[in-house]
Write an enzyme that holds these catalytic residues in place. Structure first.
Site, PDB file in Angstrom:
ATOM      1  N   ASN A   8       1.157 -45.072  -5.076  1.00 32.46           N
ATOM      2  CA  ASN A   8      -0.268 -44.544  -4.853  1.00 32.46           C
ATOM      3  C   ASN A   8      -0.186 -43.324  -3.906  1.00 32.46           C
ATOM      4  O   ASN A   8       0.002 -43.585  -2.933  1.00 32.46           O
ATOM      5  CB  ASN A   8      -1.066 -45.787  -4.125  1.00 32.46           C
ATOM      6  CG  ASN A   8      -2.449 -45.293  -3.947  1.00 32.46           C
ATOM      7  OD1 ASN A   8      -3.007 -44.179  -4.291  1.00 32.46           O
ATOM      8  ND2 ASN A   8      -3.212 -45.976  -3.309  1.00 32.46           N
ATOM      9  N   TRP A   9      -0.191 -42.091  -4.661  1.00 32.12           N
ATOM     10  CA  TRP A   9       0.061 -40.893  -3.899  1.00 32.12           C
ATOM     11  C   TRP A   9      -1.420 -40.614  -2.927  1.00 32.12           C
ATOM     12  O   TRP A   9      -1.271 -39.937  -2.266  1.00 32.12           O
ATOM     13  CB  TRP A   9       0.308 -39.953  -4.665  1.00 32.12           C
ATOM     14  CG  TRP A   9       1.518 -39.878  -5.440  1.00 32.12           C
ATOM     15  CD1 TRP A   9       2.640 -40.837  -5.246  1.00 32.12           C
ATOM     16  CD2 TRP A   9       2.320 -38.729  -6.031  1.00 32.12           C
ATOM     17  NE1 TRP A   9       3.873 -40.248  -5.888  1.00 32.12           N
ATOM     18  CE2 TRP A   9       3.658 -39.082  -6.414  1.00 32.12           C
ATOM     19  CE3 TRP A   9       1.663 -37.745  -6.809  1.00 32.12           C
ATOM     20  CZ2 TRP A   9       4.475 -38.581  -7.219  1.00 32.12           C
ATOM     21  CZ3 TRP A   9       2.541 -36.927  -7.540  1.00 32.12           C
ATOM     22  CH2 TRP A   9       3.711 -37.272  -7.972  1.00 32.12           C
ATOM     23  N   LYS A  10      -2.379 -41.450  -3.290  1.00 27.74           N
ATOM     24  CA  LYS A  10      -3.775 -41.350  -2.488  1.00 27.74           C
ATOM     25  C   LYS A  10      -4.126 -39.616  -2.703  1.00 27.74           C
ATOM     26  O   LYS A  10      -3.776 -39.237  -3.846  1.00 27.74           O
ATOM     27  CB  LYS A  10      -3.692 -41.647  -1.231  1.00 27.74           C
ATOM     28  CG  LYS A  10      -3.237 -42.924  -1.000  1.00 27.74           C
ATOM     29  CD  LYS A  10      -3.298 -43.700   0.216  1.00 27.74           C
ATOM     30  CE  LYS A  10      -2.813 -45.169   0.162  1.00 27.74           C
ATOM     31  NZ  LYS A  10      -3.205 -45.968   1.383  1.00 27.74           N
ATOM     32  N   HIS A 103      -9.767 -50.173  -4.342  1.00 31.88           N
ATOM     33  CA  HIS A 103      -8.910 -50.394  -3.482  1.00 31.88           C
ATOM     34  C   HIS A 103      -9.786 -50.058  -2.146  1.00 31.88           C
ATOM     35  O   HIS A 103     -10.658 -49.838  -2.067  1.00 31.88           O
ATOM     36  CB  HIS A 103      -8.240 -48.605  -3.573  1.00 31.88           C
ATOM     37  CG  HIS A 103      -7.024 -48.305  -2.320  1.00 31.88           C
ATOM     38  ND1 HIS A 103      -7.531 -48.283  -1.255  1.00 31.88           N
ATOM     39  CD2 HIS A 103      -5.658 -48.822  -2.557  1.00 31.88           C
ATOM     40  CE1 HIS A 103      -5.952 -48.311  -0.457  1.00 31.88           C
ATOM     41  NE2 HIS A 103      -5.017 -48.314  -1.392  1.00 31.88           N
ATOM     42  N   GLU A 177      -3.730 -56.675  -0.945  1.00 31.91           N
ATOM     43  CA  GLU A 177      -3.429 -55.689   0.079  1.00 31.91           C
ATOM     44  C   GLU A 177      -4.266 -55.993   1.292  1.00 31.91           C
ATOM     45  O   GLU A 177      -5.606 -55.541   1.414  1.00 31.91           O
ATOM     46  CB  GLU A 177      -3.846 -54.165  -0.350  1.00 31.91           C
ATOM     47  CG  GLU A 177      -2.891 -53.745  -1.558  1.00 31.91           C
ATOM     48  CD  GLU A 177      -2.991 -52.000  -1.500  1.00 31.91           C
ATOM     49  OE1 GLU A 177      -1.808 -51.618  -1.375  1.00 31.91           O
ATOM     50  OE2 GLU A 177      -4.012 -51.404  -1.757  1.00 31.91           O
ATOM     51  N   GLY A 183      -1.422 -48.419   5.645  1.00 26.18           N
ATOM     52  CA  GLY A 183      -1.261 -47.228   6.255  1.00 26.18           C
ATOM     53  C   GLY A 183      -0.954 -47.435   7.745  1.00 26.18           C
ATOM     54  O   GLY A 183      -1.115 -46.477   8.573  1.00 26.18           O
TER      55      GLY A 183
HETATM   56  P1  PGA Z   1       0.367 -47.769   2.547  1.00 24.67           P
HETATM   57  O1  PGA Z   1      -0.611 -47.875   1.355  1.00 24.67           O
HETATM   58  O2  PGA Z   1       1.635 -48.143   1.837  1.00 24.67           O
HETATM   59  O3  PGA Z   1       0.523 -46.662   3.113  1.00 24.67           O
HETATM   60  O4  PGA Z   1       0.159 -48.778   3.734  1.00 24.67           O
HETATM   61  C1  PGA Z   1      -0.719 -48.748   0.418  1.00 24.67           C
HETATM   62  C2  PGA Z   1      -2.123 -48.654  -0.427  1.00 24.67           C
HETATM   63  O5  PGA Z   1      -2.869 -48.326   0.212  1.00 24.67           O
HETATM   64  O6  PGA Z   1      -2.063 -49.084  -1.454  1.00 24.67           O
END
Ligand code: PGA
Length: 250
Positions: A8-10, A103, A177, A183
C-alpha cells in the site's frame, strides 16, 4: 490459497519516475524469482494517477510473473457527476484486479462510514474487483476489551448490502489492521494478532492478512502464526526492504 503480499503505497511517491522505478525493480525481482513465488501473489497498490502508466509496464497480457495492480479505493456509482471520484469500471479497464477498501486512514481522516464502505464493497464485487477489506480496532477499543466486538461490527456493516448476507463470500480478502499499529512502528504482537486471526477464521473462509508496521524483521512472525499474507505500508516504499519482506514470508 495463494499467499498475498500487498504493498500500500498510500500517497507516495511524489513523481511518476520514482513510481516506475520502484515498480520495475519489484517486477524484475519477481521475474528472476518466479519459481520461489509460485504460491505467492504480489499486489502493488499505488495512487490512482500511477495506475495507468504502471499497467502499461505489465504488458504483454500473458506475462504471468508480473505483480498485480490494486487501487487504494473506489467509488460505488457506475458513472456521473461525482467530482474527484473513480469508478470500478475505470479501474477494471486498466487491468486493476484488487482494491483496498475501508482503510483506517479513510475511516478516520476522511470520515468514511460503514455505509459508504458497504456500498464500495458491493460495487467492487459486482465489478469483479477483489476487495481487500481493512478492519481494525483503536487503541482505546483494544484496552477496553472491545476488539472482537468492533471487528465483528465492521465486518457485519461492510457486508450489509450483499446477498446472501454471509461472511463466506470468497472474493473478500480481510486485512486485520489494528489502527494503533499502522505507521507507528508499534506492530501488534504476533500472539495477539493470532487470537484475532482465529476469531476471524471462525467467522469467514476469507484470506486474512495482517497489516500495521510490518517490516522485514517481523513479516515471518505473522505468516508463522497463520496469516494468509501481509498488507505493507511504509516498508513497501523501499524496494530492498519490501523484497526482504516477500522473501521472509515465503
Ligand atoms: P504501515 O501501514 O505498514 O506503514 O504501518 C500499513 C497500512 O496502513 O496498510
Amino acid at each position: 490459497m495463494k499467499k498475498l503480499i500487498v504493498a500500500n503505497w498510500k500517497m507516495n511517491p511524489q513523481g511518476l519516475l520514482e513510481a516506475k522505478k520502484l515498480f520495475l525493480s519489484i517486477k524484475n525481482w519477481i521475474k528472476k524469482n518466479s519459481t520461489l513465488l509460485k504460491k505467492t501473489e504480489i499486489i502493488i497498490c499505488p495512487p490512482f494517477v500511477y495506475l495507468a502508466p504502471l499497467s502499461k509496464l505489465l504488458k504483454p497480457k500473458n506475462y504471468n510473473l508480473k505483480p498485480k495492480l490494486g487501487a487504494q479505493d473506489l467509488f460505488w456509482a457506475k458513472m456521473g457527476a461525482f467530482t474527484g471520484e473513480i469508478s470500478p469500471k475505470m479501474l477494471k479497464n486498466l487491468g486493476v484486479e484488487y482494491v483496498i477498501l475501508g482503510h483506517s486512514e479513510r475511516r478516520h481522516i476522511l470520515k468514511e462510514t460503514d455505509e459508504m464502505i458497504a456500498k464500495k464493497l458491493e460495487a467492487a464485487i459486482k465489478n469483479k474487483l477483489k476487495p481487500i477489506l481493512c478492519i481494525g480496532e483503536t487503541e482505546k477499543e483494544r484496552k477496553s476489551g472491545k476488539t472482537f466486538k468492533i471487528l465483528k461490527n465492521q465486518l457485519n456493516s461492510a457486508i450489509q448490502n450483499l446477498k446472501p448476507t454471509t461472511y463466506n463470500l470468497k472474493p473478500i480478502i480481510i486485512a486485520y489492521e489494528p489502527v494503533w499499529a499502522i505507521g507507528t512502528g508499534n506492530p501488534c504482537k504476533p500472539e495477539d494478532a493470532k487470537e484475532v486471526l482465529i476469531f476471524l477464521k471462525k467467522l469467514t473462509q476469507s484470506s486474512v492478512l495482517y497489516g500495521g508496521s510490518v517490516n522485514s524483521q517481523n513479516a515471518k512472525d505473522y505468516i508463522e502464526v497463520g496469516f494468509d499474507g501481509l498488507l505493507v505500508g511504509g516498508a513497501s516504499l523501499n524496494k530492498k526492504e519490501f523484497i526482504k519482506i516477500i522473501k521472509n514470508s515465503l
